[in-house]
Design a protein around this motif. Structure first.
Motif, PDB file in Angstrom:
ATOM      1  N   ASN A 294     124.822  16.244  83.000  1.00  0.00           N
ATOM      2  CA  ASN A 294     125.379  14.222  82.758  1.00  0.00           C
ATOM      3  C   ASN A 294     124.354  13.866  83.498  1.00  0.00           C
ATOM      4  N   LEU A 295     123.889  14.761  84.222  1.00  0.00           N
ATOM      5  CA  LEU A 295     123.058  13.322  85.550  1.00  0.00           C
ATOM      6  C   LEU A 295     121.298  14.198  85.275  1.00  0.00           C
ATOM      7  N   ALA A 296     121.300  15.638  85.205  1.00  0.00           N
ATOM      8  CA  ALA A 296     119.846  15.863  84.249  1.00  0.00           C
ATOM      9  C   ALA A 296     119.219  14.030  83.385  1.00  0.00           C
ATOM     10  N   ASN A 297     120.594  14.155  82.533  1.00  0.00           N
ATOM     11  CA  ASN A 297     120.093  13.701  81.467  1.00  0.00           C
ATOM     12  C   ASN A 297     120.012  11.130  82.165  1.00  0.00           C
ATOM     13  N   LYS A 298     120.214  11.540  82.876  1.00  0.00           N
ATOM     14  CA  LYS A 298     120.517  10.136  83.715  1.00  0.00           C
ATOM     15  C   LYS A 298     118.627   9.633  83.419  1.00  0.00           C
ATOM     16  N   HIS A 299     117.674  11.157  83.442  1.00  0.00           N
ATOM     17  CA  HIS A 299     116.378  10.456  83.636  1.00  0.00           C
ATOM     18  C   HIS A 299     116.007   9.739  82.510  1.00  0.00           C
ATOM     19  N   PRO A 300     115.216   9.241  82.210  1.00  0.00           N
ATOM     20  CA  PRO A 300     114.639   7.954  81.378  1.00  0.00           C
ATOM     21  C   PRO A 300     113.877   9.174  80.240  1.00  0.00           C
ATOM     22  N   ARG A 301     113.693  10.069  80.247  1.00  0.00           N
ATOM     23  CA  ARG A 301     112.567  11.254  79.406  1.00  0.00           C
ATOM     24  C   ARG A 301     113.561  12.341  79.156  1.00  0.00           C
ATOM     25  N   VAL A 302     114.674  12.515  79.387  1.00  0.00           N
ATOM     26  CA  VAL A 302     115.254  14.428  79.505  1.00  0.00           C
ATOM     27  C   VAL A 302     116.439  13.336  78.638  1.00  0.00           C
ATOM     28  N   ASN A 303     116.435  14.211  77.436  1.00  0.00           N
ATOM     29  CA  ASN A 303     117.894  14.753  77.267  1.00  0.00           C
ATOM     30  C   ASN A 303     118.027  15.959  76.246  1.00  0.00           C
ATOM     31  N   ILE A 304     119.688  16.590  77.264  1.00  0.00           N
ATOM     32  CA  ILE A 304     119.835  18.202  77.224  1.00  0.00           C
ATOM     33  C   ILE A 304     120.775  18.346  76.402  1.00  0.00           C
ATOM     34  N   LEU A 305     120.911  19.089  75.323  1.00  0.00           N
ATOM     35  CA  LEU A 305     122.394  18.981  74.629  1.00  0.00           C
ATOM     36  C   LEU A 305     122.842  19.740  75.118  1.00  0.00           C
ATOM     37  N   GLN A 306     124.041  20.145  74.797  1.00  0.00           N
ATOM     38  CA  GLN A 306     125.278  20.509  75.033  1.00  0.00           C
ATOM     39  C   GLN A 306     125.654  22.035  74.586  1.00  0.00           C
ATOM     40  N   PRO A 307     125.803  23.041  76.208  1.00  0.00           N
ATOM     41  CA  PRO A 307     126.546  24.550  75.530  1.00  0.00           C
ATOM     42  C   PRO A 307     127.407  24.839  75.225  1.00  0.00           C
ATOM     43  N   GLY A 308     127.286  25.906  74.903  1.00  0.00           N
ATOM     44  CA  GLY A 308     128.842  26.026  74.152  1.00  0.00           C
ATOM     45  C   GLY A 308     128.691  28.067  74.023  1.00  0.00           C
ATOM     46  N   CYS A 309     129.729  28.422  73.159  1.00  0.00           N
ATOM     47  CA  CYS A 309     130.284  29.681  72.295  1.00  0.00           C
ATOM     48  C   CYS A 309     128.764  30.178  71.873  1.00  0.00           C
ATOM     49  N   GLY A 310     127.507  29.680  71.771  1.00  0.00           N
ATOM     50  CA  GLY A 310     126.769  30.238  70.728  1.00  0.00           C
ATOM     51  C   GLY A 310     126.279  29.687  69.394  1.00  0.00           C
ATOM     52  N   VAL A 311     125.371  29.592  68.556  1.00  0.00           N
ATOM     53  CA  VAL A 311     125.522  28.824  68.000  1.00  0.00           C
ATOM     54  C   VAL A 311     125.635  28.850  66.282  1.00  0.00           C
ATOM     55  N   GLY A 312     126.343  28.934  65.566  1.00  0.00           N
ATOM     56  CA  GLY A 312     126.867  29.443  64.408  1.00  0.00           C
ATOM     57  C   GLY A 312     126.515  28.656  63.281  1.00  0.00           C
ATOM     58  N   GLY A 313     126.713  28.592  62.145  1.00  0.00           N
ATOM     59  CA  GLY A 313     126.587  27.854  60.791  1.00  0.00           C
ATOM     60  C   GLY A 313     125.677  28.340  59.811  1.00  0.00           C
ATOM     61  N   HIS A 314     125.291  28.092  58.667  1.00  0.00           N
ATOM     62  CA  HIS A 314     124.186  28.728  57.763  1.00  0.00           C
ATOM     63  C   HIS A 314     122.697  27.838  57.886  1.00  0.00           C
ATOM     64  N   CYS A 315     122.701  27.250  59.343  1.00  0.00           N
ATOM     65  CA  CYS A 315     121.560  26.962  59.061  1.00  0.00           C
ATOM     66  C   CYS A 315     120.765  27.509  60.081  1.00  0.00           C
ATOM     67  N   ILE A 316     120.794  26.504  61.376  1.00  0.00           N
ATOM     68  CA  ILE A 316     120.244  26.349  62.721  1.00  0.00           C
ATOM     69  C   ILE A 316     120.389  28.012  62.824  1.00  0.00           C
ATOM     70  N   ALA A 317     121.157  29.003  62.718  1.00  0.00           N
ATOM     71  CA  ALA A 317     121.036  30.410  63.528  1.00  0.00           C
ATOM     72  C   ALA A 317     120.620  31.181  62.426  1.00  0.00           C
ATOM     73  N   VAL A 318     119.816  30.311  61.822  1.00  0.00           N
ATOM     74  CA  VAL A 318     119.642  31.318  60.562  1.00  0.00           C
ATOM     75  C   VAL A 318     117.667  31.218  60.329  1.00  0.00           C
ATOM     76  N   ASP A 319     117.462  29.862  60.302  1.00  0.00           N
ATOM     77  CA  ASP A 319     116.736  29.161  59.874  1.00  0.00           C
ATOM     78  C   ASP A 319     114.858  29.637  60.839  1.00  0.00           C
ATOM     79  N   PRO A 320     115.784  29.835  61.921  1.00  0.00           N
ATOM     80  CA  PRO A 320     114.236  30.570  62.973  1.00  0.00           C
ATOM     81  C   PRO A 320     113.725  31.670  62.795  1.00  0.00           C
ATOM     82  N   TYR A 321     114.469  32.407  62.071  1.00  0.00           N
ATOM     83  CA  TYR A 321     113.548  33.935  61.567  1.00  0.00           C
ATOM     84  C   TYR A 321     113.228  33.601  60.799  1.00  0.00           C
TER      85      TYR A 321
END
Ligand code: SAJ
Length: 396
Positions: free
Chosen positions: A229-256
């Motif tokens: 949240n603090l780092a994202n206060k920088h005007p050119r930084v936009n970090i996403l959120q951590p979680g327990c992993g990446v799921g679904g049929h798209c993001i966890a598959v397509d990079p392969y």
């Protein structure tokens, strides 16, 4: 060709805009349900639209293709073996329409596909029907819709359309203009194929950065949510959120689909996949350690609440879900501890017995937040419980 999560909504929306649609699926039950106006996928607002277009005769479903002017391949592209893309469904769907093709027809692949698939399918078509060479229009046009928001996004998102030649691009643009209000961007087929893979790989890499930060912060005794949240206060930084992993049929598959074809070049993309996969393993280990610590301290097994099974917040889709994987891992090694599994968006599950989220929270010694469903945010922080918040329920 294909009445799944993308094919069916596309068919319905095109029919709603006046296009005569034959929806083809190899699964007879999908065809039967579609013709009966019953939506076999979960998508808010879509069933009413289906009933309208079935009633008006604009859409009917069938298990085999019929003569048409345009053919769309919207079938799955899973992976096989060591993350090698499997285009056999695209090939089977293509082979099924080859006998129906005639001069002037449009053939489009929408399925996420490795680079070169459109050219490969064109070769298959022209091998079977050499007289059609340069007499049909062939293009690749990936979808970008977010499940749950398909009615809006299918119409309003920009799309990338890449033909094997510019006449094909134009022909495909003419078709999509009938129902897409977003801008239709012209390119060639290879760039359009890579564009889809790039979009999802970009998101995977960005999530991996957030997940890597969460591992560092856990060791360093820093609250990762506050940090981001603090780092994202920088005007050119936009970090996403951590979680327990990446799921679904798209993001966890397509990079392969990139790493399989370009192993030497795609280091960052490949590392991101590993980090996101590792995060789920790490979470399961954290839970197991917390259970051991509890047992050593209290001389009894803990009651553990596993909060969330879906692959992302506020949906009921459990496909390729890291949360589900973590619950299964913990249960396998639970040593008779009582595990309460919670998924407020699902009524029942064939493997897990589900518990109401408030009851589970109340009765648990250890509470593990895996998916950031909105109702979980109403649960007050309790000092008397061990809380493992992997998805930022208490980040505020
Ligand atoms: N996730 C995080 N942290 C975040 C954001 C997401 O851990 O900050 C996780 C989610 O919990 C989930 C996974 O990533 O497990 C994927 O969720 P998502 O919302 O990022 O994406 P999908 O898989 O539902 O849909 C994606 C979308 N692609 C992009 O945003 C680039 C969608 O537009 C595509 O149409 C879809 O893939 C697709 O079909 O390819």
């Amino acid at each position: 060709m294909g009445l799944g999560y993308i094919g069916l909504p596309t068919a319905i929306i095109a029919a709603k805009h006046g296009v005569d649609i034959v929806g083809v699926d190899i699964n007879p039950s999908v065809v039967e349900q579609t013709n009966a106006g019953h939506l076999h996928i979960i998508e808010p607002g879509m069933e009413e639209m289906l009933q309208d277009v079935v009633k008006s005769g604009k859409l009917h479903a069938s298990t085999s293709p019929e003569v048409a002017d345009a053919y769309f391949m919207v079938v799955p592209t899973p992976f096989k073996g060591d993350h090698e893309p499997d285009v056999s469904y695209v090939e089977a769907a293509t082979r099924a329409v080859i006998p129906f093709l005639k001069e002037g027809d449009l053939y489009v692949i929408e399925s996420t596909s490795p680079i070169g698939t459109t050219e490969m399918m064109a070769n298959i078509i022209y091998n079977e029907r050499p007289e059609l060479k340069d007499k049909i229009f062939i293009a690749y046009c990936p979808e970008r819709v977010l499940p749950g928001n398909v009615i809006y996004e299918l119409v309003h998102n920009d799309r990338v359309i890449g033909g094997l030649n510019s006449a094909s691009t134009e022909k495909a643009i003419e078709f999509y203009s009938q129902f897409v209000k977003g801008t239709l961007h012209k390119t060639n087929a290879r760039t359009a194929e890579m564009c889809k893979l790039t979009e999802n790989s970009s998101r995977d890499v960005q999530i991996a950065f957030a997940n890597e930060l969460s591992l560092i912060c856990d060791k360093a005794g820093i609250n990762v949510w506050e940090l981001i949240n603090l780092a994202n206060k920088h005007p050119r930084v936009n970090i996403l959120q951590p979680g327990c992993g990446v799921g679904g049929h798209c993001i966890a598959v397509d990079p392969y689909f990139i790493t399989a074809d370009f192993p030497a070049e795609s280091k960052l993309i490949s590392d991101a996949r590993e980090i996101n996969n590792y995060k789920a393993f790490w979470c399961a280990e954290k839970v197991k350690n917390a259970m051991l610590e509890f047992e050593l301290k209290h001389h009894r097994k803990p009651v553990v609440a596993m909060m969330g099974l879906a692959f992302k917040p506020n949906i009921d889709d459990l496909r390729e879900s890291p949360a589900k994987h973590i619950v299964a891992k913990v249960m396998q090694s639970c040593n008779n501890a009582e595990i309460l599994v919670v998924e407020p968006n699902v009524k029942e599950h064939n493997v897990f017995k589900l518990t109401d989220y408030k009851d589970a929270y109340e009765n648990a010694d250890i509470v593990v937040f895996l998916t950031a469903h909105d109702p979980f945010r109403t649960l007050p922080w309790r000092e008397d419980k061990v809380i493992l918040d992997f998805c930022g329920i208490y980040k505020k």
